[in-house]
Each structure stands twice: as C-alpha cells, then as structure tokens.
Design an enzyme around this catalytic site. Structure first.
Site, PDB file in Angstrom:
ATOM      1  N   ALA A  13       1.187  10.349  -1.909  1.00  0.00           N
ATOM      2  CA  ALA A  13      -0.266  10.323  -1.692  1.00  0.00           C
ATOM      3  C   ALA A  13      -1.018   9.452  -2.686  1.00  0.00           C
ATOM      4  O   ALA A  13      -2.239   9.469  -2.726  1.00  0.00           O
ATOM      5  CB  ALA A  13      -0.808  11.754  -1.736  1.00  0.00           C
ATOM      6  N   TYR A 151      15.080   2.227   8.407  1.00  0.00           N
ATOM      7  CA  TYR A 151      13.739   2.836   8.507  1.00  0.00           C
ATOM      8  C   TYR A 151      13.560   3.515   9.872  1.00  0.00           C
ATOM      9  O   TYR A 151      13.105   4.668   9.960  1.00  0.00           O
ATOM     10  CB  TYR A 151      12.690   1.744   8.289  1.00  0.00           C
ATOM     11  CG  TYR A 151      11.264   2.223   8.300  1.00  0.00           C
ATOM     12  CD1 TYR A 151      10.715   2.880   7.198  1.00  0.00           C
ATOM     13  CD2 TYR A 151      10.447   2.002   9.414  1.00  0.00           C
ATOM     14  CE1 TYR A 151       9.391   3.304   7.209  1.00  0.00           C
ATOM     15  CE2 TYR A 151       9.129   2.420   9.421  1.00  0.00           C
ATOM     16  CZ  TYR A 151       8.602   3.067   8.322  1.00  0.00           C
ATOM     17  OH  TYR A 151       7.297   3.491   8.339  1.00  0.00           O
TER      18      TYR A 151
HETATM   19  P1  NAP Z   1       2.497   2.863   0.941  1.00  0.00           P
HETATM   20  O1  NAP Z   1       1.121   2.310   0.867  1.00  0.00           O
HETATM   21  O2  NAP Z   1       3.656   2.002   0.570  1.00  0.00           O
HETATM   22  O3  NAP Z   1       2.532   4.193   0.035  1.00  0.00           O
HETATM   23  C1  NAP Z   1       3.714   4.921  -0.046  1.00  0.00           C
HETATM   24  C2  NAP Z   1       3.497   6.151  -0.893  1.00  0.00           C
HETATM   25  O4  NAP Z   1       4.736   6.878  -0.900  1.00  0.00           O
HETATM   26  C3  NAP Z   1       3.162   5.837  -2.334  1.00  0.00           C
HETATM   27  O5  NAP Z   1       2.185   6.744  -2.795  1.00  0.00           O
HETATM   28  C4  NAP Z   1       4.479   6.057  -3.061  1.00  0.00           C
HETATM   29  O6  NAP Z   1       4.326   6.486  -4.412  1.00  0.00           O
HETATM   30  C5  NAP Z   1       5.077   7.181  -2.240  1.00  0.00           C
HETATM   31  N1  NAP Z   1       6.521   7.288  -2.394  1.00  0.00           N
HETATM   32  C6  NAP Z   1       7.462   6.326  -2.224  1.00  0.00           C
HETATM   33  N2  NAP Z   1       8.686   6.817  -2.490  1.00  0.00           N
HETATM   34  C7  NAP Z   1       8.509   8.121  -2.837  1.00  0.00           C
HETATM   35  C8  NAP Z   1       9.374   9.158  -3.254  1.00  0.00           C
HETATM   36  N3  NAP Z   1      10.704   8.965  -3.376  1.00  0.00           N
HETATM   37  N4  NAP Z   1       8.856  10.368  -3.569  1.00  0.00           N
HETATM   38  C9  NAP Z   1       7.515  10.582  -3.490  1.00  0.00           C
HETATM   39  N5  NAP Z   1       6.637   9.633  -3.095  1.00  0.00           N
HETATM   40  C10 NAP Z   1       7.140   8.417  -2.780  1.00  0.00           C
HETATM   41  O7  NAP Z   1       2.843   3.417   2.390  1.00  0.00           O
HETATM   42  P2  NAP Z   1       1.895   3.774   3.644  1.00  0.00           P
HETATM   43  O8  NAP Z   1       1.782   2.569   4.474  1.00  0.00           O
HETATM   44  O9  NAP Z   1       0.701   4.496   3.181  1.00  0.00           O
HETATM   45  O10 NAP Z   1       2.877   4.763   4.437  1.00  0.00           O
HETATM   46  C11 NAP Z   1       2.776   6.176   4.377  1.00  0.00           C
HETATM   47  C12 NAP Z   1       3.710   6.780   5.409  1.00  0.00           C
HETATM   48  O11 NAP Z   1       3.346   6.291   6.697  1.00  0.00           O
HETATM   49  C13 NAP Z   1       5.171   6.399   5.207  1.00  0.00           C
HETATM   50  O12 NAP Z   1       6.003   7.469   5.550  1.00  0.00           O
HETATM   51  C14 NAP Z   1       5.360   5.264   6.191  1.00  0.00           C
HETATM   52  O13 NAP Z   1       6.699   5.128   6.585  1.00  0.00           O
HETATM   53  C15 NAP Z   1       4.479   5.724   7.323  1.00  0.00           C
HETATM   54  N6  NAP Z   1       4.046   4.668   8.230  1.00  0.00           N
HETATM   55  C16 NAP Z   1       3.300   3.622   7.776  1.00  0.00           C
HETATM   56  C17 NAP Z   1       2.915   2.625   8.673  1.00  0.00           C
HETATM   57  C18 NAP Z   1       2.096   1.434   8.256  1.00  0.00           C
HETATM   58  O14 NAP Z   1       1.894   0.543   9.089  1.00  0.00           O
HETATM   59  N7  NAP Z   1       1.619   1.372   7.041  1.00  0.00           N
HETATM   60  C19 NAP Z   1       3.287   2.714  10.016  1.00  0.00           C
HETATM   61  C20 NAP Z   1       4.039   3.798  10.439  1.00  0.00           C
HETATM   62  C21 NAP Z   1       4.400   4.787   9.539  1.00  0.00           C
HETATM   63  P3  NAP Z   1       3.907   5.441  -5.597  1.00  0.00           P
HETATM   64  O15 NAP Z   1       2.474   5.059  -5.302  1.00  0.00           O
HETATM   65  O16 NAP Z   1       4.056   6.240  -6.819  1.00  0.00           O
HETATM   66  O17 NAP Z   1       4.842   4.297  -5.466  1.00  0.00           O
END
Ligand code: NAP
Length: 243
Positions: A13, A151
C-alpha cells in the site's frame, strides 16, 4: 458507504493502487494498516494521507513477516475484518528467457503472499462470523499475456484462491472477491514502452487508461455492507478491455 469501526490491512500500500485503496477506506472511516515492502518514504506518505493509520513493513511472501504484520495490527487496532491483498510485482520476460528465480519470486509475492494473508486474516474473521477479503488479480490472469507467464500464472492463481476461500468461508459470513484491473497508471506500468502503451490504448473501448482510484472505489464497495451478497466473484475494472 460507511466503514467506521472497521480495521483494514492493505498489502503493498505504499504506492499506486494500494495507496488509493487506503485513502478511500480511511475516507470512509476505517483504520488502516499500510503494508509495504521496502519503500518507507512512500509508505509514510500513504500513512499521512490516512488519518489514524499505521505503516508496517513486511514481505508478504514470508509467512513469519505476515504474522508480525497481523500482530502489529492486533496490538494497535484489534483484529482486521477487512483484508485487501494488493501487493504485487512483475518480472517480465519471454517464456524461453524467463529464469526459474523470476518465475518463483513473482508467484511467491503475488500468490503465496495472498494465501499467507488470507490464512492469517480468516482466523479472527471466522470467530467474528464476519469479514471482507478482496484480492487484486489482473486482466492478464483471465486472458494470459505474452512476456508475463509468471505474472499471469500468479494472477490466475489468485482467482482460484479467491473462489476456494469464498467457498470455505461463506458459512461464516465472510466474503472473498477478486478485482481484475486492466491497465492502471502506476509505477508498475510507467516503464512500458510507448509502443506497448499505444497498442493497449487501442484495445480499451472507454479510450483511457485507468486510475488507481477506479480500482479503489470497487475495493471499498466490496468491503462495505452493500456488497454483503457478493462472494467468489472476479470483477473487471478495465475500461471494457475484456468483457
Ligand atoms: P506498484 O505501483 O508497483 O506498487 C506495488 C506495491 O506493492 C508497493 O507498495 C510495493 O512496496 C508493494 N510490494 C511489492 N512487493 C511486496 C512484498 N513482497 N510484500 C509487500 N509489499 C510488496 O503496483 P500497482 O500498479 O499499484 O499494483 C498493485 C496491484 O495491482 C498488484 O497486485 C498488481 O499486480 C495489480 N495490478 C496492477 C495493474 C496496473 O496496471 N498497474 C493492473 C492489474 C493488476 P514498496 O513501495 O515498498 O516497494
């Protein structure tokens, strides 16, 4: 919608979609545990945006760190009846070039991480005969994607986990649903080439990329009492990219 007196754990988050979910849940009155992996500065920013929240570092792929995350929640706020499994990473590559390490790490964070947290959260939820679990999957978990075998497999796995948990936990009044976002503008998608972005835009009938708050609105609804009769569902937030 009102989430006053609710406690939520949101994994991953610190940034992006997870941050938007925390902000929305806090706006509705929930006390929020902001989990992050390593970026303490961004997590602190999320915490500041959510009055009364705490930030807890923990790698969700590690069961013992998840236990510490839940213990910190318990000692600050009591048991969480809302869990949003949002933490996720990508390590993209074509199948023939993908290392076993990159395959395993993505599965460990995206799928095992969600399993660890569902397992820990469900204990208190079962006792309370109440709970809301929202797992963040992806459109590619539904359709597959070249260059994302690890993924896509992890996100398909999240759908299987969601449906199985929904079946097991329904008798105790706990709902478990998955959100499958399409292309959402966050750090995760920022690095994609202009060529890929243009191709993706062409596949989105609504003609725009999604924002983190598009996903957060649905997550909040699924956490609310308005969604009491919805469980085991996979709901797309993808601008019509997949119907
Ligand atoms: P993001 O901006 O890269 O942020 C990812 C977050 O996950 C960061 O806060 C990160 O922590 C945290 N994280 C990574 N590895 C972790 C671990 N081992 N334990 C705890 N926290 C961890 O990603 P996002 O785009 O917001 O994506 C959020 C979710 O939505 C993910 O599951 C992603 O697969 C899914 N999603 C995203 C998209 C898209 O287009 N963006 C589409 C479909 C699904 P740090 O900040 O400390 O690194």
């Amino acid at each position: 919608m009102n989430l006053e007196n609710q406690v939520a754990i949101v994994t991953g988050a610190g940034r992006g979609i997870g941050r938007a979910i925390c902000v929305k849940l806090a706006e509705l009155g929930a006390r929020v545990v902001v989990n992050y992996a390593g970026n303490a500065v961004e997590a602190e920013r999320t915490r500041e945006l959510c009055p009364g929240s705490i930030a807890v570092q923990a790698d969700v792929s590690d069961e013992s760190q998840c236990k510490r995350l839940f213990a910190e929640c318990e000692s600050h706020f009591g048991s969480a009846m809302l869990l949003i499994n949002n933490a996720g990473i990508t390590r993209d590559n074509l199948l023939m070039r993908m290392s076993v390490d990159d395959f395993d790490r993505v599965i460990a964070v995206n799928l095992r991480g969600a399993f660890n947290c569902v397992k820990l959260a469900s204990r208190a939820m079962m006792k309370a005969r109440y709970g809301r679990i929202v797992n963040i999957s992806s459109v590619v978990g539904q359709s597959g994607n070249a260059g994302q075998a690890n993924y896509a497999a992890s996100k398909s796995g999240v759908i299987g986990l969601t449906k199985s948990a929904a079946l097991e936990l329904a008798p105790r009044g706990i709902t478990v649903n998955a959100i499958a976002p399409g292309y959402i503008e966050t750090d995760m998608t920022a690095g994609l080439s202009d060529e890929v972005k243009t191709a993706m835009m062409g596949a989105i009938p609504l003609g725009r990329f999604g924002s983190p708050s598009d996903v957060a609105e649905l997550a909040a609804f699924l956490c609310s009492d308005l969604a009491a009769y919805i469980t085991g569902q996979v709901i797309g937030v993808n601008g019509g990219m997949r119907m």
